[in-house]
Design a protein around this motif. Sequence first.
Motif, PDB file in Angstrom:
ATOM      1  N   TYR A  59       0.913  -1.165  -0.130  1.00  0.00           N
ATOM      2  CA  TYR A  59       0.103   0.069   0.106  1.00  0.00           C
ATOM      3  C   TYR A  59       0.875   1.205  -0.011  1.00  0.00           C
ATOM      4  O   TYR A  59       0.673   2.193  -0.795  1.00  0.00           O
ATOM      5  CB  TYR A  59      -0.998  -0.037   1.275  1.00  0.00           C
ATOM      6  CG  TYR A  59      -2.342  -0.705   0.998  1.00  0.00           C
ATOM      7  CD1 TYR A  59      -3.306   0.059   0.567  1.00  0.00           C
ATOM      8  CD2 TYR A  59      -2.536  -2.139   0.965  1.00  0.00           C
ATOM      9  CE1 TYR A  59      -4.636  -0.400   0.455  1.00  0.00           C
ATOM     10  CE2 TYR A  59      -3.596  -2.504   0.578  1.00  0.00           C
ATOM     11  CZ  TYR A  59      -4.990  -1.778   0.182  1.00  0.00           C
ATOM     12  OH  TYR A  59      -5.921  -2.287   0.135  1.00  0.00           O
ATOM     13  N   THR A  60       1.923   1.200   0.626  1.00  0.00           N
ATOM     14  CA  THR A  60       2.852   2.507   0.816  1.00  0.00           C
ATOM     15  C   THR A  60       3.439   2.670  -0.440  1.00  0.00           C
ATOM     16  O   THR A  60       3.527   3.643  -1.007  1.00  0.00           O
ATOM     17  CB  THR A  60       3.968   2.251   1.792  1.00  0.00           C
ATOM     18  OG1 THR A  60       3.228   1.905   3.289  1.00  0.00           O
ATOM     19  CG2 THR A  60       4.804   3.441   1.998  1.00  0.00           C
ATOM     20  N   SER A  61       3.760   1.746  -1.072  1.00  0.00           N
ATOM     21  CA  SER A  61       4.644   1.782  -2.617  1.00  0.00           C
ATOM     22  C   SER A  61       3.228   2.072  -3.608  1.00  0.00           C
ATOM     23  O   SER A  61       3.773   3.035  -4.231  1.00  0.00           O
ATOM     24  CB  SER A  61       4.941   0.356  -2.925  1.00  0.00           C
ATOM     25  OG  SER A  61       5.509   0.070  -4.409  1.00  0.00           O
ATOM     26  N   VAL A  62       2.224   1.706  -3.460  1.00  0.00           N
ATOM     27  CA  VAL A  62       1.152   2.041  -4.227  1.00  0.00           C
ATOM     28  C   VAL A  62       0.814   3.586  -4.308  1.00  0.00           C
ATOM     29  O   VAL A  62       0.734   4.490  -5.345  1.00  0.00           O
ATOM     30  CB  VAL A  62       0.062   1.233  -4.353  1.00  0.00           C
ATOM     31  CG1 VAL A  62      -1.274   1.722  -4.976  1.00  0.00           C
ATOM     32  CG2 VAL A  62       0.255  -0.105  -5.185  1.00  0.00           C
ATOM     33  N   ARG A  67      10.095   3.721  -4.442  1.00  0.00           N
ATOM     34  CA  ARG A  67      10.897   2.645  -4.864  1.00  0.00           C
ATOM     35  C   ARG A  67      11.191   1.505  -4.017  1.00  0.00           C
ATOM     36  O   ARG A  67      11.224   1.812  -2.740  1.00  0.00           O
ATOM     37  CB  ARG A  67      12.113   2.881  -5.446  1.00  0.00           C
ATOM     38  CG  ARG A  67      11.671   3.859  -6.837  1.00  0.00           C
ATOM     39  CD  ARG A  67      13.204   4.113  -7.309  1.00  0.00           C
ATOM     40  NE  ARG A  67      13.807   5.079  -6.427  1.00  0.00           N
ATOM     41  CZ  ARG A  67      14.526   6.326  -6.577  1.00  0.00           C
ATOM     42  NH1 ARG A  67      14.712   6.708  -7.739  1.00  0.00           N
ATOM     43  NH2 ARG A  67      14.920   7.108  -5.852  1.00  0.00           N
ATOM     44  N   PRO A  68      11.198   0.156  -4.303  1.00  0.00           N
ATOM     45  CA  PRO A  68      11.589  -0.755  -3.241  1.00  0.00           C
ATOM     46  C   PRO A  68      12.812  -0.476  -2.324  1.00  0.00           C
ATOM     47  O   PRO A  68      12.918  -0.708  -1.117  1.00  0.00           O
ATOM     48  CB  PRO A  68      11.954  -1.918  -4.257  1.00  0.00           C
ATOM     49  CG  PRO A  68      10.980  -1.797  -5.422  1.00  0.00           C
ATOM     50  CD  PRO A  68      11.226  -0.288  -5.488  1.00  0.00           C
ATOM     51  N   SER A  69      13.836   0.166  -2.837  1.00  0.00           N
ATOM     52  CA  SER A  69      15.192   0.402  -1.980  1.00  0.00           C
ATOM     53  C   SER A  69      14.807   1.484  -1.063  1.00  0.00           C
ATOM     54  O   SER A  69      15.210   1.534  -0.062  1.00  0.00           O
ATOM     55  CB  SER A  69      16.133   0.712  -3.111  1.00  0.00           C
ATOM     56  OG  SER A  69      15.783   2.025  -3.784  1.00  0.00           O
ATOM     57  N   GLU A  70      13.756   2.466  -1.318  1.00  0.00           N
ATOM     58  CA  GLU A  70      13.263   3.458  -0.493  1.00  0.00           C
ATOM     59  C   GLU A  70      12.394   2.921   0.438  1.00  0.00           C
ATOM     60  O   GLU A  70      12.486   3.400   1.730  1.00  0.00           O
ATOM     61  CB  GLU A  70      12.658   4.671  -1.203  1.00  0.00           C
ATOM     62  CG  GLU A  70      13.560   5.188  -2.117  1.00  0.00           C
ATOM     63  CD  GLU A  70      12.792   6.417  -3.253  1.00  0.00           C
ATOM     64  OE1 GLU A  70      13.297   7.213  -3.359  1.00  0.00           O
ATOM     65  OE2 GLU A  70      11.393   5.724  -3.470  1.00  0.00           O
ATOM     66  N   ILE A  71      11.651   1.975   0.249  1.00  0.00           N
ATOM     67  CA  ILE A  71      10.924   1.190   1.292  1.00  0.00           C
ATOM     68  C   ILE A  71      11.484   0.344   2.295  1.00  0.00           C
ATOM     69  O   ILE A  71      11.325   0.634   3.482  1.00  0.00           O
ATOM     70  CB  ILE A  71       9.480   0.328   0.472  1.00  0.00           C
ATOM     71  CG1 ILE A  71       8.740   1.465  -0.184  1.00  0.00           C
ATOM     72  CG2 ILE A  71       8.794  -0.509   1.692  1.00  0.00           C
ATOM     73  CD1 ILE A  71       7.696   0.749  -0.928  1.00  0.00           C
ATOM     74  N   ARG A  72      12.649  -0.370   1.689  1.00  0.00           N
ATOM     75  CA  ARG A  72      13.322  -1.108   2.773  1.00  0.00           C
ATOM     76  C   ARG A  72      14.331  -0.102   3.627  1.00  0.00           C
ATOM     77  O   ARG A  72      14.627  -0.544   4.826  1.00  0.00           O
ATOM     78  CB  ARG A  72      14.323  -1.764   1.648  1.00  0.00           C
ATOM     79  CG  ARG A  72      13.604  -3.277   1.202  1.00  0.00           C
ATOM     80  CD  ARG A  72      14.895  -4.037   0.425  1.00  0.00           C
ATOM     81  NE  ARG A  72      15.858  -3.292  -0.494  1.00  0.00           N
ATOM     82  CZ  ARG A  72      15.366  -3.443  -1.902  1.00  0.00           C
ATOM     83  NH1 ARG A  72      14.206  -3.868  -2.099  1.00  0.00           N
ATOM     84  NH2 ARG A  72      16.010  -2.692  -2.606  1.00  0.00           N
TER      85      ARG A  72
END
Length: 80
Positions: A59-62, A67-72
Amino acid sequence: MAQNVAHGVRLVTSSRHKQEVFVPSRETIKIILRKLDALANQKNKHRARRWRRYRAIFYTSVFTGLRPSEIRGFPKSGFD
């Protein structure tokens, strides 16, 4: 400034992004999010708890475009 400090700097275009990026349609995203909701609310409590965690990441990504690296790199305490 007395001189252009960037004078002589050349930008090299990277060849690592030759493949076209797939962007899912809004309808596809809605289907994925509905499935995530179903998995997060399943009867198996152990699996449901894990899927709730993953659902927060999706949900945060959408909704943010991270980007995945920022979420990680985002602290776990930042997710509800």
